[in-house]
Design an enzyme around this catalytic site. Structure first.
Site, PDB file in Angstrom:
ATOM      1  N   ILE A   1       0.824  -1.213   0.000  1.00 37.06           N
ATOM      2  CA  ILE A   1       0.000   0.000   0.000  1.00 37.06           C
ATOM      3  C   ILE A   1       0.860   1.266   0.000  1.00 37.06           C
ATOM      4  CG2 ILE A   1      -0.370   0.166   2.518  1.00 37.06           C
ATOM      5  CD1 ILE A   1      -2.906   0.866  -0.318  1.00 37.06           C
TER       6      ILE A   1
ATOM      7  N   SER B   1      11.691   0.052   7.989  1.00 36.65           N
ATOM      8  CA  SER B   1      11.097  -1.177   7.487  1.00 36.65           C
ATOM      9  C   SER B   1      12.192  -2.224   7.496  1.00 36.65           C
ATOM     10  CB  SER B   1      10.601  -0.923   6.050  1.00 36.65           C
ATOM     11  OG  SER B   1       9.496  -1.712   5.733  1.00 36.65           O
ATOM     12  N   ARG B   2      11.811  -3.479   7.804  1.00 32.82           N
ATOM     13  CA  ARG B   2      12.847  -4.506   7.905  1.00 32.82           C
ATOM     14  C   ARG B   2      13.516  -4.762   6.558  1.00 32.82           C
ATOM     15  NH1 ARG B   2       8.995  -8.981   9.934  1.00 32.82           N
ATOM     16  NH2 ARG B   2       8.147  -8.142   8.008  1.00 32.82           N
TER      17      ARG B   2
ATOM     18  N   LYS C   1      -5.646   1.563   7.781  1.00 29.92           N
ATOM     19  CA  LYS C   1      -6.802   0.830   8.272  1.00 29.92           C
ATOM     20  C   LYS C   1      -6.476  -0.665   8.323  1.00 29.92           C
ATOM     21  CE  LYS C   1      -8.427  -1.728   5.671  1.00 29.92           C
ATOM     22  NZ  LYS C   1      -8.216  -2.774   4.625  1.00 29.92           N
TER      23      LYS C   1
ATOM     24  N   ASP D   1     -10.742  -7.674   6.255  1.00 30.14           N
ATOM     25  CA  ASP D   1      -9.755  -6.671   5.800  1.00 30.14           C
ATOM     26  C   ASP D   1     -10.367  -5.815   4.677  1.00 30.14           C
ATOM     27  OD1 ASP D   1      -6.799  -5.603   5.634  1.00 30.14           O
ATOM     28  OD2 ASP D   1      -7.402  -6.108   3.590  1.00 30.14           O
TER      29      ASP D   1
HETATM   30  P1  NAP Z   1       2.089  -5.826   3.168  1.00 23.06           P
HETATM   31  O1  NAP Z   1       2.701  -5.319   1.898  1.00 23.06           O
HETATM   32  O2  NAP Z   1       1.938  -7.300   3.333  1.00 23.06           O
HETATM   33  O3  NAP Z   1       2.849  -5.282   4.451  1.00 23.06           O
HETATM   34  C1  NAP Z   1       3.381  -3.984   4.545  1.00 23.06           C
HETATM   35  C2  NAP Z   1       4.776  -4.049   5.145  1.00 23.06           C
HETATM   36  O4  NAP Z   1       4.673  -4.268   6.548  1.00 23.06           O
HETATM   37  C3  NAP Z   1       5.609  -5.204   4.623  1.00 23.06           C
HETATM   38  O5  NAP Z   1       6.192  -4.908   3.389  1.00 23.06           O
HETATM   39  C4  NAP Z   1       6.618  -5.391   5.730  1.00 23.06           C
HETATM   40  O6  NAP Z   1       7.751  -4.546   5.503  1.00 23.06           O
HETATM   41  C5  NAP Z   1       5.871  -4.920   6.976  1.00 23.06           C
HETATM   42  N1  NAP Z   1       5.544  -6.107   7.773  1.00 23.06           N
HETATM   43  C6  NAP Z   1       4.993  -7.265   7.335  1.00 23.06           C
HETATM   44  N2  NAP Z   1       4.911  -8.143   8.350  1.00 23.06           N
HETATM   45  C7  NAP Z   1       5.419  -7.526   9.428  1.00 23.06           C
HETATM   46  C8  NAP Z   1       5.640  -7.918  10.769  1.00 23.06           C
HETATM   47  N3  NAP Z   1       5.355  -9.149  11.177  1.00 23.06           N
HETATM   48  N4  NAP Z   1       6.164  -7.012  11.621  1.00 23.06           N
HETATM   49  C9  NAP Z   1       6.503  -5.786  11.211  1.00 23.06           C
HETATM   50  N5  NAP Z   1       6.355  -5.372   9.928  1.00 23.06           N
HETATM   51  C10 NAP Z   1       5.814  -6.225   9.066  1.00 23.06           C
HETATM   52  O7  NAP Z   1       0.644  -5.195   3.396  1.00 23.06           O
HETATM   53  P2  NAP Z   1      -0.116  -4.022   2.645  1.00 23.06           P
HETATM   54  O8  NAP Z   1      -0.972  -4.630   1.602  1.00 23.06           O
HETATM   55  O9  NAP Z   1       0.780  -2.907   2.308  1.00 23.06           O
HETATM   56  O10 NAP Z   1      -1.118  -3.612   3.842  1.00 23.06           O
HETATM   57  C11 NAP Z   1      -0.660  -2.955   4.990  1.00 23.06           C
HETATM   58  C12 NAP Z   1      -1.845  -2.271   5.659  1.00 23.06           C
HETATM   59  O11 NAP Z   1      -2.457  -1.397   4.701  1.00 23.06           O
HETATM   60  C13 NAP Z   1      -2.929  -3.254   6.106  1.00 23.06           C
HETATM   61  O12 NAP Z   1      -3.480  -2.855   7.321  1.00 23.06           O
HETATM   62  C14 NAP Z   1      -3.964  -3.175   4.985  1.00 23.06           C
HETATM   63  O13 NAP Z   1      -5.289  -3.452   5.430  1.00 23.06           O
HETATM   64  C15 NAP Z   1      -3.829  -1.717   4.559  1.00 23.06           C
HETATM   65  N6  NAP Z   1      -4.256  -1.478   3.187  1.00 23.06           N
HETATM   66  C16 NAP Z   1      -3.810  -2.270   2.174  1.00 23.06           C
HETATM   67  C17 NAP Z   1      -4.304  -2.079   0.870  1.00 23.06           C
HETATM   68  C18 NAP Z   1      -3.847  -2.911  -0.306  1.00 23.06           C
HETATM   69  O14 NAP Z   1      -4.396  -2.752  -1.400  1.00 23.06           O
HETATM   70  N7  NAP Z   1      -2.854  -3.762  -0.174  1.00 23.06           N
HETATM   71  C19 NAP Z   1      -5.236  -1.083   0.621  1.00 23.06           C
HETATM   72  C20 NAP Z   1      -5.625  -0.254   1.669  1.00 23.06           C
HETATM   73  C21 NAP Z   1      -5.129  -0.466   2.945  1.00 23.06           C
HETATM   74  P3  NAP Z   1       9.226  -5.037   5.974  1.00 23.06           P
HETATM   75  O15 NAP Z   1       9.335  -6.505   5.703  1.00 23.06           O
HETATM   76  O16 NAP Z   1      10.147  -4.205   5.161  1.00 23.06           O
HETATM   77  O17 NAP Z   1       9.277  -4.732   7.455  1.00 23.06           O
END
Ligand code: NAP
Length: 308
Positions: free
Chosen positions: A14, A36-37, A90, A168
């Site tokens: 995101i 970020s890790r 969110k 979600d």
């Molecule tokens: P994501 O790419 O799976 O995760 C975002 C980042 O968080 C990962 O790249 C990782 O970065 C870090 N992360 C993952 N697991 C972790 C852990 N165990 N501890 C600490 N950091 C961790 O997810 P995303 O799709 O961007 O979604 C993130 C948030 O945005 C969620 O709450 C989601 O509901 C919201 N969101 C997503 C979307 C969408 O379309 N994807 C849309 C609107 C809102 P590092 O490995 O570099 O730490």
């Protein structure tokens, strides 16, 4: 006024899809660091932990926390203790209690806390709210059905406890419903379907009502292939309202009455700048409370295992 020095924590999907382009176009913000890790952003100082980033970059005014919800509280707590304004992706947290704790801490610290709900800023949402306020609503049907394999590939966190599963995306529908209906609704019954190998539901069927007995029925399903559905349909005294495509388009009795280009994340950052300037927070937990209620009141049904 000089821009707000912003940092991002949790550089993933995101952040790349929405946060970075929206921040780049908003003169109120300057991205100065990330924590970020693994993820980094070109041209910006990168750290692997929020602690290291806050220690090294005292000029940071605000942080956007974009990691999965189960890991958000600790980072938000550290940022608020350091006096930073906080933007929560969110859902704002994994539990209602932790969000309440953050809200109290933000007040104490004089910092702004923003529990963002991007779908509330979808183009036709305000037009739908105005239409519903102008008539009598007879019933509401929410259909949020999408293909999890397409939208959430390899996201293990989403299937773990606290990841919310089908809630979600479903919480996006709830963030619209709680914004456009004139009165609060509450859940009267729900069935949640859990794959036998997962800790979060793949589908949910939920019934709500308001104090006057208005029926609201929501169907969330992650097993939808082909056409995807993100629709809210209201039968009203002034005709059938369809808010479709996640809040992008509004039709009344089949006639398109509102459609404008999507601006959700630019609007979120405009709102974040506004509350920082006004010295206040914006934390509405109503959508998360409905999810908690569904987990509390819903019957559980185990269905076939889900494999990516
Ligand atoms: P994501 O790419 O799976 O995760 C975002 C980042 O968080 C990962 O790249 C990782 O970065 C870090 N992360 C993952 N697991 C972790 C852990 N165990 N501890 C600490 N950091 C961790 O997810 P995303 O799709 O961007 O979604 C993130 C948030 O945005 C969620 O709450 C989601 O509901 C919201 N969101 C997503 C979307 C969408 O379309 N994807 C849309 C609107 C809102 P590092 O490995 O570099 O730490």
């Amino acid at each position: 006024m000089s821009p707000i020095n912003l940092a991002i924590v949790g550089v993933g999907k995101i952040v790349r899809d929405q946060h970075l382009p929206s921040i780049a176009k908003n003169a109120n913000f300057k991205l100065v660091a990330t924590a970020s890790r693994h993820g980094t952003v070109e041209g910006v100082n990168s750290y692997t932990t929020i602690e290291a980033m806050l220690d090294a970059e005292p000029s940071i005014d605000a942080v956007s926390l974009c990691m999965p919800p189960q890991y958000r509280y600790e980072a938000a707590y550290k940022a608020l203790v350091a006096g930073k304004h906080v933007f929560l992706e969110k859902p704002p947290g994994a539990t209602l209690s932790e969000v309440a704790d953050l809200e109290a801490l933000a007040n104490k610290q004089g910092a702004s806390l923003f529990a963002s709900w991007h779908s509330r800023y979808a183009p036709a949402v305000e037009a739908a709210k105005a239409f519903l306020a102008s008539t009598t609503i007879k019933s509401v049907h929410v259909i949020w059905k999408e293909d999890v394999r397409h939208w959430h590939p390899n996201q293990d966190w989403i299937w773990q406890a606290g990841g919310l599963g089908v809630f979600d995306p479903g919480i996006n529908a709830l963030s619209i419903v709680t914004h456009i209906l004139p009165r609060p609704v509450f859940i009267t019954g729900a069935v949640l379907e859990f794959p036998e190998n997962r800790d979060a539901p793949i589908a949910a069927d939920i019934h709500f009502r308001d104090a006057d007995g208005l029926p609201v029925h929501a169907e969330f399903d992650w097993r939808q292939t082909g056409k995807q559905s993100w629709d809210i349909v209201a039968e009203t005294a002034a005709g059938q309202m369809v808010l479709s495509e996640g809040g992008a388009k509004l039709s009344i009795d089949g006639r398109l009455t509102f459609a404008e280009p999507e601006q959700e994340y630019p609007s979120l950052y405009r709102r974040f700048a506004e509350i920082i300037k006004a010295g206040k927070s914006d934390v509405d937990v109503a959508p998360l409370r409905h999810v908690a209620d569904a987990f509390m009141l819903g019957k559980r049904k185990f269905v076939e295992a889900f494999h990516d």
